[in-house]
Motif scaffolding. Structure first.
Motif, PDB file in Angstrom:
ATOM      1  N   ASP A  24       0.942  -1.359   0.093  1.00  0.00           N
ATOM      2  CA  ASP A  24       0.050  -0.108  -0.066  1.00  0.00           C
ATOM      3  C   ASP A  24       0.959   1.261  -0.114  1.00  0.00           C
ATOM      4  O   ASP A  24       0.636   2.399  -0.901  1.00  0.00           O
ATOM      5  CB  ASP A  24      -0.968   0.076   1.082  1.00  0.00           C
ATOM      6  N   HIS A  25       1.970   1.065   0.624  1.00  0.00           N
ATOM      7  CA  HIS A  25       2.863   2.143   0.688  1.00  0.00           C
ATOM      8  C   HIS A  25       3.632   2.467  -0.798  1.00  0.00           C
ATOM      9  O   HIS A  25       3.564   3.677  -1.312  1.00  0.00           O
ATOM     10  CB  HIS A  25       3.946   2.177   1.771  1.00  0.00           C
ATOM     11  N   ALA A  26       3.836   1.489  -1.405  1.00  0.00           N
ATOM     12  CA  ALA A  26       4.386   1.537  -2.755  1.00  0.00           C
ATOM     13  C   ALA A  26       3.350   2.269  -3.556  1.00  0.00           C
ATOM     14  O   ALA A  26       3.725   3.149  -4.485  1.00  0.00           O
ATOM     15  CB  ALA A  26       4.842   0.363  -3.393  1.00  0.00           C
ATOM     16  N   ALA A  27       2.237   1.799  -3.603  1.00  0.00           N
ATOM     17  CA  ALA A  27       1.079   2.246  -4.390  1.00  0.00           C
ATOM     18  C   ALA A  27       0.842   3.856  -4.089  1.00  0.00           C
ATOM     19  O   ALA A  27       0.563   4.648  -4.925  1.00  0.00           O
ATOM     20  CB  ALA A  27      -0.355   1.551  -4.180  1.00  0.00           C
ATOM     21  N   GLU A  28       0.895   4.070  -2.734  1.00  0.00           N
ATOM     22  CA  GLU A  28       0.644   5.625  -2.366  1.00  0.00           C
ATOM     23  C   GLU A  28       1.743   6.514  -3.125  1.00  0.00           C
ATOM     24  O   GLU A  28       1.488   7.547  -3.431  1.00  0.00           O
ATOM     25  CB  GLU A  28       0.975   5.725  -0.743  1.00  0.00           C
ATOM     26  N   GLU A  66       6.573   7.497   9.489  1.00  0.00           N
ATOM     27  CA  GLU A  66       6.716   6.216   8.826  1.00  0.00           C
ATOM     28  C   GLU A  66       6.997   5.234  10.154  1.00  0.00           C
ATOM     29  O   GLU A  66       7.907   5.277  10.362  1.00  0.00           O
ATOM     30  CB  GLU A  66       7.598   5.972   7.746  1.00  0.00           C
ATOM     31  N   ILE A  67       5.866   4.585  10.491  1.00  0.00           N
ATOM     32  CA  ILE A  67       5.793   3.860  11.678  1.00  0.00           C
ATOM     33  C   ILE A  67       6.517   2.526  11.262  1.00  0.00           C
ATOM     34  O   ILE A  67       6.015   1.846  10.398  1.00  0.00           O
ATOM     35  CB  ILE A  67       4.593   3.583  12.431  1.00  0.00           C
ATOM     36  N   GLU A  68       7.650   1.831  11.833  1.00  0.00           N
ATOM     37  CA  GLU A  68       8.013   0.691  11.516  1.00  0.00           C
ATOM     38  C   GLU A  68       8.908  -0.359  12.457  1.00  0.00           C
ATOM     39  O   GLU A  68       9.010   0.170  13.632  1.00  0.00           O
ATOM     40  CB  GLU A  68       9.471   1.170  10.605  1.00  0.00           C
ATOM     41  N   LEU A  69       8.860  -1.613  12.125  1.00  0.00           N
ATOM     42  CA  LEU A  69       9.547  -2.452  13.093  1.00  0.00           C
ATOM     43  C   LEU A  69      11.063  -2.489  12.682  1.00  0.00           C
ATOM     44  O   LEU A  69      11.665  -2.547  11.429  1.00  0.00           O
ATOM     45  CB  LEU A  69       9.097  -3.800  12.827  1.00  0.00           C
ATOM     46  N   LYS A 154      -2.165   2.339  10.340  1.00  0.00           N
ATOM     47  CA  LYS A 154      -2.315   0.771  11.093  1.00  0.00           C
ATOM     48  C   LYS A 154      -2.012  -0.260  10.084  1.00  0.00           C
ATOM     49  O   LYS A 154      -2.734  -0.045   8.960  1.00  0.00           O
ATOM     50  CB  LYS A 154      -3.941   0.774  11.344  1.00  0.00           C
ATOM     51  N   GLY A 155      -1.224  -1.028  10.167  1.00  0.00           N
ATOM     52  CA  GLY A 155      -0.784  -2.091   9.564  1.00  0.00           C
ATOM     53  C   GLY A 155      -0.069  -3.209  10.332  1.00  0.00           C
ATOM     54  O   GLY A 155      -0.421  -3.372  11.535  1.00  0.00           O
ATOM     55  N   ASN A 156       0.427  -4.326   9.797  1.00  0.00           N
ATOM     56  CA  ASN A 156       0.688  -5.465  10.280  1.00  0.00           C
ATOM     57  C   ASN A 156       2.075  -6.011   9.583  1.00  0.00           C
ATOM     58  O   ASN A 156       2.025  -5.879   8.310  1.00  0.00           O
ATOM     59  CB  ASN A 156      -0.381  -6.506  10.090  1.00  0.00           C
ATOM     60  N   GLY A 186      10.236  -1.033   6.909  1.00  0.00           N
ATOM     61  CA  GLY A 186       9.582  -0.539   5.867  1.00  0.00           C
ATOM     62  C   GLY A 186       7.987  -0.217   6.683  1.00  0.00           C
ATOM     63  O   GLY A 186       7.959  -0.481   7.739  1.00  0.00           O
ATOM     64  N   THR A 187       7.188   0.638   6.055  1.00  0.00           N
ATOM     65  CA  THR A 187       5.925   1.183   6.661  1.00  0.00           C
ATOM     66  C   THR A 187       4.887   1.015   5.739  1.00  0.00           C
ATOM     67  O   THR A 187       5.050   0.673   4.606  1.00  0.00           O
ATOM     68  CB  THR A 187       6.091   2.588   6.855  1.00  0.00           C
ATOM     69  N   CYS A 188       3.687   1.116   6.090  1.00  0.00           N
ATOM     70  CA  CYS A 188       2.547   1.091   5.456  1.00  0.00           C
ATOM     71  C   CYS A 188       2.014   2.440   5.154  1.00  0.00           C
ATOM     72  O   CYS A 188       2.741   3.413   5.182  1.00  0.00           O
ATOM     73  CB  CYS A 188       1.096   0.389   6.148  1.00  0.00           C
ATOM     74  N   ARG A 189       1.048   2.740   4.450  1.00  0.00           N
ATOM     75  CA  ARG A 189       0.777   3.994   4.075  1.00  0.00           C
ATOM     76  C   ARG A 189       1.004   5.091   5.085  1.00  0.00           C
ATOM     77  O   ARG A 189       0.318   4.802   6.160  1.00  0.00           O
ATOM     78  CB  ARG A 189      -0.801   3.936   3.409  1.00  0.00           C
ATOM     79  N   CYS A 190       1.366   6.244   4.477  1.00  0.00           N
ATOM     80  CA  CYS A 190       1.627   7.090   5.753  1.00  0.00           C
ATOM     81  C   CYS A 190       1.172   8.531   5.578  1.00  0.00           C
ATOM     82  O   CYS A 190       0.618   8.782   4.633  1.00  0.00           O
ATOM     83  CB  CYS A 190       3.253   7.115   6.008  1.00  0.00           C
ATOM     84  N   LYS A 191       1.216   9.568   6.595  1.00  0.00           N
ATOM     85  CA  LYS A 191       0.805  11.026   6.490  1.00  0.00           C
ATOM     86  C   LYS A 191       1.826  11.594   6.727  1.00  0.00           C
ATOM     87  O   LYS A 191       3.127  11.503   7.097  1.00  0.00           O
ATOM     88  CB  LYS A 191      -0.492  10.804   7.685  1.00  0.00           C
ATOM     89  N   TRP A 192       1.517  13.080   6.877  1.00  0.00           N
ATOM     90  CA  TRP A 192       2.165  14.279   7.061  1.00  0.00           C
ATOM     91  C   TRP A 192       2.076  14.689   8.774  1.00  0.00           C
ATOM     92  O   TRP A 192       1.285  14.554   9.194  1.00  0.00           O
ATOM     93  CB  TRP A 192       2.271  15.229   6.155  1.00  0.00           C
ATOM     94  N   VAL A 193       2.974  15.418   9.360  1.00  0.00           N
ATOM     95  CA  VAL A 193       3.250  16.170  10.539  1.00  0.00           C
ATOM     96  C   VAL A 193       3.507  17.654  10.094  1.00  0.00           C
ATOM     97  O   VAL A 193       4.258  18.137   9.344  1.00  0.00           O
ATOM     98  CB  VAL A 193       3.942  15.407  11.381  1.00  0.00           C
ATOM     99  N   SER A 194       3.206  18.301  11.244  1.00  0.00           N
ATOM    100  CA  SER A 194       3.450  19.820  11.287  1.00  0.00           C
ATOM    101  C   SER A 194       4.149  20.085  12.791  1.00  0.00           C
ATOM    102  O   SER A 194       4.090  19.288  13.756  1.00  0.00           O
ATOM    103  CB  SER A 194       2.328  20.657  10.957  1.00  0.00           C
ATOM    104  N   LYS A 195       4.739  21.437  12.628  1.00  0.00           N
ATOM    105  CA  LYS A 195       5.337  21.939  13.889  1.00  0.00           C
ATOM    106  C   LYS A 195       4.172  21.765  14.993  1.00  0.00           C
ATOM    107  O   LYS A 195       2.962  22.203  14.660  1.00  0.00           O
ATOM    108  CB  LYS A 195       5.964  23.281  13.762  1.00  0.00           C
ATOM    109  N   GLY A 196       4.541  21.458  16.249  1.00  0.00           N
ATOM    110  CA  GLY A 196       3.495  21.427  17.380  1.00  0.00           C
ATOM    111  C   GLY A 196       2.689  20.061  17.422  1.00  0.00           C
ATOM    112  O   GLY A 196       2.210  19.675  18.539  1.00  0.00           O
ATOM    113  N   ASP A 197       3.040  19.129  16.239  1.00  0.00           N
ATOM    114  CA  ASP A 197       2.194  17.919  16.547  1.00  0.00           C
ATOM    115  C   ASP A 197       2.815  17.016  17.319  1.00  0.00           C
ATOM    116  O   ASP A 197       4.019  17.082  17.790  1.00  0.00           O
ATOM    117  CB  ASP A 197       2.082  17.332  15.090  1.00  0.00           C
TER     118      ASP A 197
END
Length: 219
Positions: A24-28, A66-69, A154-156, A186-197
Motif C-alpha cells: 500500500d505504501h508503494a502504491a501511495e 513512517e512507523i516501522e519495526l 495501521k498495519g501489520n 518498511g512502513t504502510c501508507r503514511c501521512k504528514w506532520v507539522s510543527k507542534g504535532d
C-alpha cells in the motif's frame, strides 16, 4: 545479551532502511512493487529517544511519519545465509523513519540520492529495545501511529513484501552487518506532520513511543 543492547541507539554504527516494503505504501508513492529490496541509509546521528523532539529539517515543507519495526543486529555477519539469518538478530525496536517527502520528491526527479530526505538529525526516533525472545513471530505484529490522538497509520508486519531473514541475507551481501546496527523494515501508507504535532506509535502490546515535532530552530 539483552542487557548489552539497552543503549543500542548510542552504540549503533549504521541504520539500513528498506523502502516500499509494503504494497500500500508503494502504491501511495505511485511506485511499482520492487523486485529486490530498495535500500537506503540513515546515519547513527539521526537516532533520538523519547524526551528529545523531532526537528523539521530546514527548508522542509512536507515531513512524513513512517512507523516501522526495527531489527537490531546482535552478531556480525557478511553473506549471511537466509536460513541462518535470525541467529544474527538480538531483538527489535519500534521506530519512526521520518522522511522529508518534498526533499525526496526532488531527489527522485533529479535522480540524486535521498540523503537529506532520510538522514537528517532527529530523523530516526526509537523506543526501547525488545529482546528477540519477547517476540515469537515478528511477521505478525500490529503497528499503529497517531498524530494528536487521531489514527493515521495501521498495519501489520505480515504484509511486508520481503521478510526479515531475506532482508538480512540480502543486505549482508553488500554491507557487513555488525552488532547494534538496525534494519528499518518498511512502513504502510503514511501521512504528514507539522510543527507542534505529537506523534504516538505502538507495536502490538509490546511497545509505545511518543515524540513532539518542533521547528528547525527547536521550538
Amino acid at each position: 545479551m539483552s542487557g548489552n543492547f539497552v543503549k543500542f541507539a548510542e552504540l549503533g554504527r549504521k541504520i539500513v532502511g528498506v523502502g516500499r516494503n509494503y504494497r500500500d505504501h508503494a502504491a501511495e508513492l505511485g511506485s511499482a512493487i520492487p523486485e529486490v529490496p530498495l535500500l537506503f541509509m540513515k546515519p547513527a546521528t539521526s537516532y533520538i529517544t523519547e524526551g528529545t523532539p523531532i526537528k523539521i529539517p530546514k527548508g522542509c515543507t512536507s515531513l512524513h511519519h513512517e512507523i516501522e519495526l526495527g531489527v537490531v543486529i546482535g552478531q556480525k555477519g557478511t553473506d549471511i545465509p537466509e536460513g541462518n539469518a535470525m541467529n544474527h538478530v538480538a531483538g527489535y525496536v519500534l521506530a519512526l523513519d521520518m522522511t522529508a517527502r518534498d526533499f525526496q520528491n526532488v531527489a527522485k526527479q533529479k535522480g540524486t540520492p535521498w540523503d537529506l530526505a532520510k538522514g537528517f538529525d532527529t530523523g530516526c526516533p526509537v523506543g526501547k529495545f525488545i529482546p528477540k525472545a519477547s517476540i515469537s513471530d515478528p511477521h505478525n505484529l500490529e503497528l499503529w501511529c497517531k498524530v494528536n490522538g487521531a489514527l493515521k497509520q495501521k498495519g501489520n508486519t505480515k504484509d511486508m513484501i520481503f521478510k526479515i531473514p531475506y532482508l538480512i541475507s540480502y543486505i549482508s551481501q553488500y554491507f557487513t552487518l555488525e552488532p547494534y546496527d538496525m534494519i528499518l523494515t518498511g512502513t504502510c501508507r503514511c501521512k504528514w506532520v507539522s510543527k507542534g504535532d505529537v506523534i504516538q506509535g505502538g507495536l502490538a502490546n509490546l511497545a509505545e513511543i511518543k515524540f513532539k515535532v518542533v521547528g528547525a530552530g527547536g521550538s
